[in-house]
Write an enzyme that holds these catalytic residues in place. Structure first.
Site: not given
Ligand code: EPZ
Length: 422
Positions: A22-23, A92, A116, A122-125, A307, A329, A399
Site C-alpha cells: 500500500k505504501n 493523510r 489520527c 504534522p507536515i511541517d517538514l 508499523d 516514531l 484500509r
Molecule cells: C509513513 O507515514 C507511512 N505511511 C506510515 O505507515 C508509517 O508508520 C510511517 O511512514 C513511519 O514509517 C505511508 O507511507 C503512506 P513520517 P508518514 O513522515 O510519512 C514526524 C501504515 O500503517 N513528522 O515518516 O506520515 C511524524 O510525526 C502507516 O501504513 C514531523 O514531525 O510518517 C513522525 O513522528 C501508518 N513532521 C515521524 O516524523 C513532518 O512534516 C515519522 O513520520 C513529517 C513527519
C-alpha cells in the site's frame, strides 16, 4: 459496519500470496500527476486507502481503470488543484499530491491532513522543504495554499527528522524543478526506493537511491513519461502473517515477498526462537521450541518498523518471560494495548515504553480496532485467545489489508466477516 469473528486456531497450515505494498502504491499513484500520458501500475492492492487516493485524483480530473490489481491511470486530464478536507481527512497520504501538483501546475490547495489515532502527524517538514524549492505557502482555514511563480528551483534540503512521505513529496516536486536538488537525511524505506527507481527508469537523473542522501536533476518543468511499474510486496502485511504463524507455533509459507525488505523484523523473530527457510521469492516460518522474550526499539528503515510494533507485541505476550518495546516514531502508537489487556494481556505503559509480561492466557471477547496496524494485532490475538474474539470497527483493517479473512481462511483459520447487529 462489519466485524470479524475469529475462533481460537489450533495451528495454521499452507501458504498465501502477499499483496503489493500500500505504501509504495500511494506515491506511485501520486507520481502519475507528473506524467504526460497514462501510467500502468501492476500488483496494486485492492484496499480502501488506494481507492481513496484514486477518488481524490478523479475529483481533480484524472481517469483510471483498476481491475485485478492492475491500475491504468491518466492524470494528464487533471484540471483542478484543490484537494478538499472531506477526502484528505480520511487519509493523510493525500498530502502526497501536494508536491506533484506544485511541480506541474505551480499551485495547489490541499487540506491540512489533521492528526489520527497514532499521533498528531504534522507536515511541517514537507512545507519547510517546499519553501526551500521556492514555493510560497499560506495556511488558511485548515488549508495549505501553495504557489510558485515559475518552475520550482532546485535546492539543498536537510530534513530535521526522517519522514517517509516528506521525502516522497520532495522527490516528486524536485523531479520537475530547475536544476539540482540534494535531499539530506531522507527516508530509505523500500517504498521510497521504488519511487526513485521508477523516476530513474522514466528518465529523471536521480542518484543516491537507497541511501540517506538523494540528488535529483529536475526536468525544468518538462512533464515526464512515467514508465510502467510493478509494486513491491508489502513487507508489513508479510510480517503480520509471519506473526500469525509464530503465535500459533505453525509452519506456513508466504509467496511473493522481498526477503531483504524484512531483514530487521525477521531477525527479531529469530531472536524469539523462530526459524526461517527461503526459496526464491517465498519464505517459510518454522515453530520455536520456546518463544523467548526480547527487547526492541522501533526506528526508521532498515531498523525495526513502527508499523510492525503492534503485531510483535501480541506475540511477546506468549513469550516465556518479559519483553520491552520502545516506540520511537509516534507519540500515541499504543492504542492496541487497552484492547489487548481486555483479552487478558498484562502490559504496562510508561511514556514511550511498553513492558509486556509473557505466558499470558488470552480469553476471547469483543474488542475494538483503533487504527490500521492495531486492528491486525487484535486479529492475531484472536488466533491464540480461547473461545471466540470479535474484532469491531474493521474499516481500519480494510484500509491496508487485502482480503484478510480470505487469506487467513486459506491458512486454516476459522474466521468470518459479519454485519454488526445482525
Ligand atoms: C509513513 O507515514 C507511512 N505511511 C506510515 O505507515 C508509517 O508508520 C510511517 O511512514 C513511519 O514509517 C505511508 O507511507 C503512506 P513520517 P508518514 O513522515 O510519512 C514526524 C501504515 O500503517 N513528522 O515518516 O506520515 C511524524 O510525526 C502507516 O501504513 C514531523 O514531525 O510518517 C513522525 O513522528 C501508518 N513532521 C515521524 O516524523 C513532518 O512534516 C515519522 O513520520 C513529517 C513527519
Amino acid at each position: 459496519m462489519d466485524y470479524l469473528k475469529i475462533n481460537q486456531a489450533s495451528s495454521l497450515k499452507g501458504s498465501i500470496q502477499i499483496s503489493g505494498a500500500k505504501n509504495s502504491s500511494l506515491p506511485l499513484i501520486a507520481l502519475s500527476i507528473l506524467s504526460n500520458s497514462s501510467v500502468k501500475i501492476s500488483n496494486v492492492p485492492n484496499v480502501v486507502d488506494i481507492k481513496t487516493l484514486l477518488r481524490l485524483l478523479e475529483m481533480l480530473g484524472a481517469s483510471y481503470e483498476f481491475d485485478n490489481n492492475i491500475l491504468n491511470i491518466d492524470s494528464s486530464t487533471i484540471h483542478s488543484t484543490k484537494a478538499t478536507y472531506d477526502i484528505v481527512k480520511t487519509m493523510r497520504a493525500s498530502v502526497l499530491t501536494l508536491g506533484p501538483l506544485l511541480a506541474r501546475f505551480k499551485k495547489a490547495i490541499v487540506s491540512l491532513p489533521g492528526g489520527c489515532a497514532i499521533g498528531e502527524r504534522p507536515i511541517d517538514l514537507h512545507l519547510k522543504a517546499l519553501k526551500a524549492l521556492g514555493v510560497d505557502i499560506d495556511l488558511k482555514a485548515g488549508y495549505i495554499e501553495a504557489s510558485v511563480k515559475s518552475n520550482l528551483k532546485g535546492a539543498t534540503i536537510i530534513f530535521d527528522k526522517i519522514t517517509v512521505t516528506g521525502t516522497e513529496n520532495i522527490v516528486m516536486a524536485a523531479s520537475m524543478a530547475d536544476g539540482k536538488t540534494r535531499i539530506i537525511n531522507c527516508a530509505r524505506e523500500p517504498e521510497v526506493e521504488q519511487l526513485c527507481q521508477v523516476l530513474k527508469k522514466s528518465g529523471v537523473d536521480i542518484s543516491g537511491i537507497g541511501t540517506s542522501e538523494l540528488s535529483i536533476y529536475g526536468t525544468g518543468g518538462e512533464s515526464i513519461s512515467i514508465c510502467d511499474s510493478e509494486v513491491i510486496p508489502d513487507r508489513i502485511e508479510a510480517f503480520t502473517y509471519l506473526c500469525a504463524g509464530a503465535i500459533t507455533n505453525s509452519e506456513i509459507t508466504l509467496d511473493k515477498i522481498s526477503p531483504t525488505h524484512l531483514s530487521s523484523s525477521v531477525s527479531k523473530l529469530e531472536e524469539m526462537g523462530f526459524g526461517f527457510t527461503y526459496l526464491k521469492d517465498a519464505m517459510t516460518i518454522h515453530p520455536a521450541k520456546r518463544i523467548l522474550p526480547i527487547e526492541l526499539t522501533t526506528t526508521e528503515y532498515p531498523g525495526f518498523p513502527t508499523d510492525a510494533q503492534a503485531q510483535i507485541m501480541v506475540l511477546m505476550s506468549q513469550a516465556d518471560g518479559t519483553s520491552i518495546i520502545e516506540e520511537k516514531l509516534f507519540e500515541n502508537r499504543f492504542m492496541h494495548v487497552s484492547e489487548l489487556k481486555r483479552l487478558g494481556a498484562n502490559i504496562h505503559l510508561k511514556g514511550s515504553t511498553a513492558t509486556i509480561e509473557g505466558n499470558q492466557k488470552l480469553i476471547g471477547t469483543d474488542v475494538m480496532a483503533t487504527d490500521l496496524r492495531a486492528s491486525s494485532a487484535l486479529v492475531l490475538a484472536g488466533l491464540v485467545a480461547s473461545g471466540t474474539t470479535n474484532v469491531h470497527r474493521i474499516y481500519h483493517l480494510d484500509r491496508g489489508y487485502e482480503n484478510l479473512e480470505g487469506k487467513f481462511s486459506k491458512l486454516n483459520v476459522n474466521i468470518e466477516r459479519l454485519k454488526e447487529g445482525l
